[in-house]
Structure formats: structure tokens, C-alpha cells
Design an enzyme around this catalytic site. Structure first.
Site, PDB file in Angstrom:
ATOM      1  N   LYS A 112       0.834  -1.201   0.000  1.00  0.00           N
ATOM      2  CA  LYS A 112       0.000   0.000   0.000  1.00  0.00           C
ATOM      3  C   LYS A 112       0.868   1.250   0.000  1.00  0.00           C
ATOM      4  CE  LYS A 112      -3.875   1.949   2.712  1.00  0.00           C
ATOM      5  NZ  LYS A 112      -4.709   1.738   3.933  1.00  0.00           N
ATOM      6  N   SER A 192      -9.464   1.293   2.239  1.00  0.00           N
ATOM      7  CA  SER A 192      -8.588   2.216   1.543  1.00  0.00           C
ATOM      8  C   SER A 192      -7.432   1.540   0.800  1.00  0.00           C
ATOM      9  CB  SER A 192      -8.009   3.240   2.541  1.00  0.00           C
ATOM     10  OG  SER A 192      -7.256   2.599   3.554  1.00  0.00           O
ATOM     11  N   SER A 235     -10.009  -1.526   6.067  1.00  0.00           N
ATOM     12  CA  SER A 235      -9.367  -1.145   4.815  1.00  0.00           C
ATOM     13  C   SER A 235      -8.578  -2.246   4.121  1.00  0.00           C
ATOM     14  CB  SER A 235      -8.458   0.072   5.035  1.00  0.00           C
ATOM     15  OG  SER A 235      -9.227   1.221   5.255  1.00  0.00           O
TER      16      SER A 235
END
Length: 580
Positions: A112, A192, A235
Site C-alpha cells: 500500500k 482504503s 481497509s
């Protein structure tokens, strides 16, 4: 008038400075009083101390220094749309250690875009104007999880797009634009860790095409075998569910968060996102264990040498069942105690199609020989509220660049600009949730003071105890993950000739699809229980032709990730999710 610094002899703080400092604390000091003289002296002495630390060179933590990779220099580039049609890549590279063989040899990994990879920018999914000097900083360190992946022979292929400041549950708030679902572009990947979900799922979509189960020919670009996501309220699990992959939020403190941009240490988690249960178990073993730096780790966190070999444990369990003649569609889950969490199917906004798919998946365990029963945990209905109030006051610290209360490695090179009108104007119509977090924290302080957050922290213990009590009678709890099948991206969020920046002028068009998305996931962030999304079927999209994956959340007792892997793998003996 000023008083000179006790250490340098140079004037520093003035009476105007003293007045401003007192005003920031909601009191005033009488002008001309002995108190004013004394506190001005104290202010100058303190400022000299500040200057002493400010003048020190930055300290480089040796344990986080990057190792030399093949080819020497760490290079990266930002792929164009032709190479990155899903907008899932933030930056691409190829990093591996020379002459290293390990459990991840030959495997490709993305992390990420809030994870530090030395030599690569750290983008946070946000506009550079929100950061110091108006640019995304280049990381000088490798996060602990990156170092461990490289040491295990893995190849880091780059950073994956994430939602703006990691504060959104869907996939259209990143400053670089929407992240498309690999199964159905123009629809949500979930956030996310949106790019991670898309990149890992690409191989399954490609396989479906080869098998004649998906004839659509839209471009996908390069994917990866595995990814490392981040999870503060869902997320990892939300994009895993929308993307049809496995996404594990481990027990809080099992995997070090060192070198990853935080929202709040209370709820920060990092974990694997993979296409198979076995890969989730493998990557968790590589990443887990105390690193001596992260304050989220506790006395319960195992040393790296004592981390369970989750994949070996799973394989040994399967072998034992095979020898007993139980690895069959009638007995694979024999011995497992499965709890269907009643209140999880009563949350606001749960689509009946999702509820039906997850209940059907949960009931499969009965035919597989497990003991299945409904479990009621009434406080689960309040889990999201407890998470919100317990975590919200500290989340602005991340936006303001303030360090947490406990000693940690605070990534000093990542410095947000002060929150001001630019912050609001940049995010209000890009990611209103990030602005809302600040507004919520101010609202709490203004109306309730710190007492409300303290009360919420007490209820976190109550919530944890309620889940722990349930795990005395069951091995895992089952819930829906997302309340809906993946929605279409709001039209105003998609870049076009008419809207080149992809910024919506209708704020509620952005906010509304995300309402309620974390109701079944965020509670386990404050209680610390491990929770994994696993794909269990399909659902028809609401406003178009096609279907998207549906995930089921499997939750276990803290430090008992092995039960998650066993339950998920035994479920698959009854049939693969894509064939449902």
C-alpha cells in the site's frame, strides 16, 4: 521588550509570544505582573531547549536501513494509463535481494502507498500540496514488513494506490483518480487498500477468461501474487471482499506497523491480501513478530523466531484430516465450532442479496460436518459507535504530524502541512471523510471534552470481553463484510474531458455510497481480534449489467489466526467461490 535566552544570549520569545501561548491554553497572564516576568523567562529557557534538539542531525535507525538490492540503485517510475488501466499502481519498481532464497522466492508483492519503501515516494493517495515543500517525500527506510519480505526472497514490484490519507471505504478518493475493480471496471474496488485489492485479483480475472467464464476484454495491466494492505476500520477486508480475494487484519500487534503512516496506534493494522488461504498464511508468517520498535506490539507478541508457521500448521491439519478420511465435502469442517453472529445481519443498509449470500455460505459449514449455531452479542450493534468515539480524537494527530504518546519510529521525513483552508479546499470534494474526521474531533472536544473518549475506551474493554466470551463456545464468528455489492463509481469522481481532475461538485454523491460500509468490520480494530474477508459468492450490481464478488468475514480469538485459516480452507472443500 524581551528576555534573552538562558543558553545563547539571543532574544527568542517576546511578550506577544507569551500572550499567544497563554491564549492557546485559554487563559491570560496579567500584564506587568511578576508572573508575566517569570513565565517569559520560563518560555525563553524552554525555547533554548527546543533549539538544542532542533539543531541535532536526524537519527537513522539502523534496523530500518535498506539493504542493497539486485542492480544496486533503487529505481522506480509512475506507469501511464496504458500500463496501469485500473489505476491500481502508484509507483512501479523491481526490488529483490541478491542471492536470497526463501519462502517468498519467485513471488511478486505490492505494498500500500502508505508503506515506506526506501528509494520510492510515499504518496498516501493525497495531493502533494498537503505535504511539506509541496511534494511526496522519498522514503529513506524500509518498513519492517518490507525488510522481512525482501529477506524471505520476495520481489517488491511497487506501491499500490490507496485512498486519500487512508480515510475512505470505497475506491474513488485517491488524488490519482478512481481505482477500478478488475472484475468490472467503473465499479468499486473498496478502500482504503484499493490498489492492493485490484492488483491481487487480476490473476483470478485472467484465469476466468481462460476458462471461458468471463468474456469481457477490457485491459487489466500487470498484477501481483500478494499484497500488503493497511486496516484501521476495514481497509484490508473491504477491498478484499469487493475484489474476490482474501484479506486478513491480524491480531493487533502481531505484525509490526513500523515505517507505515499511521492514523491511530489503537486501530492501526497491516496484513496480507492474497488469492488463496495458503498464501495468506505464508505471508503472515513472514511479516509477523516483534521488531523492538513498534509500541503496538505487546508482551503477547511473539519474537520472530517464535512466530507460528501458519502455512505448515494448516497443511498439517489438512494431512491429519486426510488420514482420518475427513477431508471430504461431508467432513472437512468436522470438529470446528462455527458461530453466525446474529447482530451482524441486522446492521443498517445491509443488502438482502449480501445477507442471503453470506448466510448461505455460513450454512455450508453444517454440510461440511461443523457444529454451526447462531450467536448473539448485543453490544456488536454499538461496535462502530465505540470505534468512532474511541479512535476519532487522536486521528487528527496524524493529519497534523504530531507523534503518538508512546515511543515509536515516527517517519520524520513525512511532514503534513498545517491544516488550513487549503486542506479543506483540497479534500472537501475529493475525500470529505478526511475533513469530517477533523470536524468530528473538534466537535467532541467542544461539546463533550475528553470524558466521552475516556468512556468509549472503557467500552472497548466491554466489547472485547463480549467477543472473548463468545469464543469460549465457538472457534470463529461469521459476519458479512461490505453491506452491499460493489457500487458504481460516482460519475463526478471519474476523470473525463469535462472533469479532468475527477473532483465531484456534489459532496453527498461521494459520501453516501460509503455510509455504513464498516459497521461489521471496525469494531474488531479496537478490540484487536483477527478478522479475515474470504470470497464466498457473487452478487448482481444494482445499476448495470454484471456481477461482483461477495465476501464473508471470519473472526477468531486474539492470537488464533490458525482457526481463520482452517475454517476458510475447509469451506473451500465444498466448492470454490467462483463456481457458485
Amino acid at each position: 521588550m524581551s528576555i534573552v535566552s538562558l543558553s545563547t544570549g539571543e532574544p527568542t520569545c517576546t511578550l506577544e509570544d507569551l500572550k499567544a501561548i497563554a491564549g492557546a491554553n485559554n487563559f491570560a497572564i496579567k500584564p506587568g505582573s511578576t508572573n508575566e516576568t517569570a513565565f517569559l523567562l520560563f518560555a525563553n529557557a524552554f525555547d533554548a531547549t527546543c533549539e538544542a534538539v532542533s539543531s541535532l542531525p536526524e537519527y537513522s535507525e539502523p534496523r530500518l536501513q535498506p539493504q542493497a538490492v539486485e542492480g544496486g540503485e533503487r529505481k522506480y517510475y509512475k506507469p501511464d494509463q496504458a500500463e496501469n488501466p485500473l489505476n491500481a499502481w502508484a509507483h512501479k519498481t523491481t526490488l529483490r535481494l541478491p542471492n536470497v532464497k526463501g519462502p517468498l522466492s519467485g513471488r511478486t508483492i505490492a505494498v500500500k502507498d502508505n508503506v515506506s519503501v526506501a528509494g520510492l515516494p510515499i504518496g498516501l493517495g493525497c495531493s502533494p500540496k498537503l505535504l511539506k515543500d509541496g511534494k511526496h517525500p522519498t522514503s529513506p527506510i524500509d518498513a519492517t514488513v518490507v525488510s522481512r519480505i525482501l529477506a524471505a526472497g520476495g520481489t517488491v514490484k511497487g506501491t499500490a494506490t490507496c485512498e486519500n490519507l487512508s480515510m475512505f471505504a470505497l475506491s474513488y478518493t485517491s488524488d490519482s483518480g478512481v481505482v477500478h475493480n478488475a472484475w468490472l471496471p467503473e465499479y468499486a474496488t473498496g478502500g482504503s487498500s484499493s490498489g492492493c485489492g485490484a492488483l491481487v485479483s487480476i490473476a483470478d480475472v485472467e484465469q476466468a477468461r481462460k476458462d471461458g467464464k468471463d468474456a469481457r476484454g477490457y485491459p487489466l495491466g500487470e498484477g501481483v501474487d500478494l499484497a500488503v494492505g493497511g486496516d484501521q476500520g476495514g481497509s484490508i477486508r473491504l477491498p478484499a471482499s469487493y475484489s474476490g480475494i482474501y484479506g486478513l487484519k491480524p491480531t493487533h500487534g502481531l505484525v509490526p506497523y513500523t515505517g507505515i503512516a499511521a492514523l491511530n496506534p489503537l486501530i492501526d493494522h497491516t496484513g496480507p491480501m492474497t488469492r488463496t488461504v495458503e498464501d495468506a498464511a505464508l505471508l503472515l508468517t513472514v511479516m509477523a513478530g516483534w521488531d523492538g520498535i513498534d509500541p503496538r506490539c505487546s508482551p503477547e507478541t511473539p519474537m520472530p523466531s517464535a512466530v507460528p508457521d501458519y502455512l505448515h500448521d494448516l497443511q498439517s491439519w489438512i494431512t491429519t484430516k486426510e488420514k482420518a478420511g475427513e477431508w471430504t465435502p461431508q467432513a472437512a469442517a468436522k470438529g470446528l465450532r462455527i458461530g453466525i453472529l446474529k447482530e451482524a445481519f441486522e446492521v443498517f443498509g445491509l443488502d438482502p442479496a449480501v445477507s442471503e449470500a453470506v448466510k448461505k455460505a455460513a450454512e455450508r459449514f453444517s454440510s461440511l460436518g461443523a457444529e454451526v449455531k447462531e450467536v448473539s452479542i448485543p453490544i456488536h450493534k454499538h461496535a462502530a459507535s465505540i470505534w468512532t468515539i474511541a479512535a476519532r480524537p487522536m486521528m487528527p494527530h496524524n493529519v497534523n504530524g504530531n507523534p503518538p504518546d508512546l515511543l515509536s519510529y515516527t517517519m520524520p521525513y513525512l511532514q503534513p502541512n498545517p491544516v488550513d483552508q487549503t486542506y479543506f479546499d483540497t479534500l472537501a470534494n475529493r475525500n470529505p471523510a478526511a475533513v469530517n474526521v477533523l470536524m468530528n474531533a473538534a466537535h467532541m472536544q467542544h461539546k463533550y471534552g475528553p470524558a466521552l473518549a475516556r468512556k468509549a475506551h472503557m467500552h472497548v474493554w466491554e466489547l472485547r470481553a463480549a467477543y472473548d466470551k463468545a469464543f469460549e463456545d465457538v472457534d470463529v464468528l461469521l459476519t458479512p463484510v461490505n453491506p452491499t455489492v460493489g457500487p458504481r463509481h460516482p460519475s463526478g469522481s471519474v476523470k473525463s474531458e469535462q472533469n479532468p481532475d475527477g473532483v465531484s461538485q456534489r459532496l453527498m454523491d461521494l459520501f453516501e455510497p460509503a455510509i455504513g460500509n464498516t459497521l461489521n468490520t471496525c469494531g474488531f480494530n479496537v478490540t484487536g481480534h483477527p478478522a479475515m474477508s474470504m470470497p464466498v459468492g457473487w452478487g448482481k450490481v444494482k445499476d448495470g449489467e454484471g456481477r461482483l464478488p461477495i465476501g464473508m468475514q471470519v473472526v477468531a480469538k486474539r492470537w488464533n489466526e490458525a482457526s481463520l485459516f482452517r475454517a476458510a480452507r475447509s469451506w473451500e472443500v465444498g466448492g470454490r467461490w467462483m463456481d457458485s
